[in-house]
Design an enzyme around this catalytic site. Structure first.
Site, PDB file in Angstrom:
ATOM      1  N   HIS A 395       0.819  -1.217   0.000  1.00 14.89           N
ATOM      2  CA  HIS A 395       0.000   0.000   0.000  1.00 14.89           C
ATOM      3  C   HIS A 395       0.853   1.267   0.000  1.00 14.89           C
ATOM      4  CE1 HIS A 395      -3.872   1.695  -0.132  1.00 14.89           C
ATOM      5  NE2 HIS A 395      -4.472   0.958   0.793  1.00 14.89           N
ATOM      6  N   ASP A 399      -2.135   1.941  -4.860  1.00 17.14           N
ATOM      7  CA  ASP A 399      -3.410   2.400  -4.317  1.00 17.14           C
ATOM      8  C   ASP A 399      -4.460   1.304  -4.437  1.00 17.14           C
ATOM      9  OD1 ASP A 399      -2.337   4.900  -3.765  1.00 17.14           O
ATOM     10  OD2 ASP A 399      -2.912   5.711  -5.729  1.00 17.14           O
TER      11      ASP A 399
END
Length: 423
Positions: A395, A399
């Site tokens: 992450h 995204d």
């Protein structure tokens, strides 16, 4: 008689020290030229250390699990003639009796295949060992012996360095000795035994990499259900038509192809993240790591330049690399350099999984098992073959929306398999 000293060799790539994973000999053993003496572990692979001479082992220079510097004395062998011993090479000898590690870590050969490991063929299946002496055997053999109710210390090993093989268990049972020797043969007998296993070699490297990955990367997982009915029909058709001449196709080469095509739209998934330098490197070449279970743990051989391979080329390479990894013959180059990883447990794939990233990669695609389920298609209930993709992403780099769109792109390609080949 003289002494021949073997030092820890320079493995290459600037490696200054390696971990001694396992001895295949002990003090007092007679060895022959090219016989494997020890396994050592680098950051990337397991390496065989063969003997360059005939002789008798007189001293070992380290214990399994010990990190040794390149150039340090590994082993001393008594040989005919003068030998090569220097005063500075004399090691502090270990005790003649050592406790072998719990499981052999199969070697990864670096530049050329090692010569076959030689050992005298043992006569008869039974041998008396001391109660605290741990025989050499692979995890699979240990489990097999446990299931059969056999005490391994009573079984004579016919493998290298007296290693107990599956055939030795069969020979032991054939002579009817297990029932008389092993109280564990009773299925409901109480057990109070314990077993301590050193975390060394490949298992230590796997543990370190998994811990490092979960501590450094911000993992998140995304699961999507995919209808694989059409692609399974295509796979069956291709195998029926071309299987005899080109080889059988599994689902994996189709998934590799789907990754290649989807990455054209989502190049941020085919990347490595250097979190120390804070640099993301996106790569044009698609080097797909295919997670493979072996006797020594999880290994990830790499299908290089998957973007340039046909279905059958990918299938052949996946099969070749998987066999090399399982047999301990994959080289360091074959186990490094992946840009994205595909992991599958095959028929044991379960419904959902949460795969751990193969750092410094930023994406891993996990394949779950295929099941037949009733689904509603155009208002009708029909039986379809369904499968989940359970994938994880970093992450810090990827995204959530991009990850979902990437998996949806793979889904579209798999559900409409003709689009895999439309340019």
């Amino acid at each position: 008689m003289g002494t021949h000293v073997i030092k820890m060799p320079d493995i290459g790539e600037g490696i200054a020290e390696v971990e001694l994973s396992q001895w295949h000999v002990k003090v007092g053993d007679l060895v022959v030229e090219d016989q494997v003496l020890a396994d050592v572990m680098t950051d990337k692979a397991m390496v065989d250390i063969p003997s360059p001479v005939h002789g008798k082992v007189i001293a070992l220079g380290g214990q399994p699990g010990e990190v040794m510097a390149v150039g340090s004395v590994l082993i001393s062998i008594e040989v005919e003639g003068a030998g090569n011993l220097k005063e500075s090479d004399k090691p502090a000898p270990l005790a003649a009796k050592e406790t072998p590690v719990a499981a052999k870590v199969e070697a990864v050969v670096e530049s050329k295949p090692a010569a076959p490991r030689t050992a005298p063929v043992c006569q008869g299946p039974m041998v008396a060992r001391e109660a605290d002496e741990r025989p050499l055997a692979s995890p699979a053999v240990r489990k097999h012996a446990l299931d059969l109710g056999i005490q391994l210390r009573l079984v004579r090993g016919s493998g290298p360095a007296g290693r107990v093989l599956h055939e030795d268990l069969d020979a032991y049972l054939a002579q009817g000795q297990s029932n008389a020797s092993s109280p564990a043969a009773t299925a409901y007998a109480q057990r109070n035994d314990e077993e301590q296993i050193q975390v060394i070699g490949m298992r230590r490297k796997i543990a370190q990499r998994m811990q490092d990955a979960t501590q450094r990367a911000a993992h998140f997982s995304y699961v999507e259900e995919i209808d694989v009915t059409a692609i399974e029909e295509l796979r069956a058709h291709l195998n029926e038509k071309h299987g005899a001449s080109r080889g059988k196709l599994t689902l994996l080469p189709f998934l590799v192809r789907a990754l290649v095509v989807a990455l054209r739209e989502f190049p941020q998934m085919n990347a490595r993240y250097d979190d120390e330098a804070q640099v993301i490197t996106r790569l044009g070449a698609v080097h797909v790591g295919v997670a493979t279970q072996s006797d020594v743990g999880l290994m990830v051989p790499v299908v290089r330049h998957a973007e340039a391979r046909s279905l059958w080329d990918s299938a052949a390479e996946i099969s070749r690399l998987a066999n090399a990894a399982r047999n301990g013959k994959a080289s360091r180059d074959e186990l490094s350099g992946s840009t994205i990883t595909l992991t599958s447990l095959g028929a044991l794939g379960g419904i959902v999984s949460t795969p751990v990233l193969n750092l410094p990669e930023v994406a891993i695609v996990g394949v779950n098992k295929i099941v037949e389920r009733p689904m509603v298609v155009k208002g009708q209930v029909v039986i379809r073959k369904m499968m989940n993709l359970s994938s994880s992403f970093d992450h810090r780099v990827v995204d959530g929306m991009d990850a979902a769109l990437f998996i949806q792109a793979i889904r579209g390609l798999i559900e409409q398999p003709a689009t895999l080949f439309v340019e």
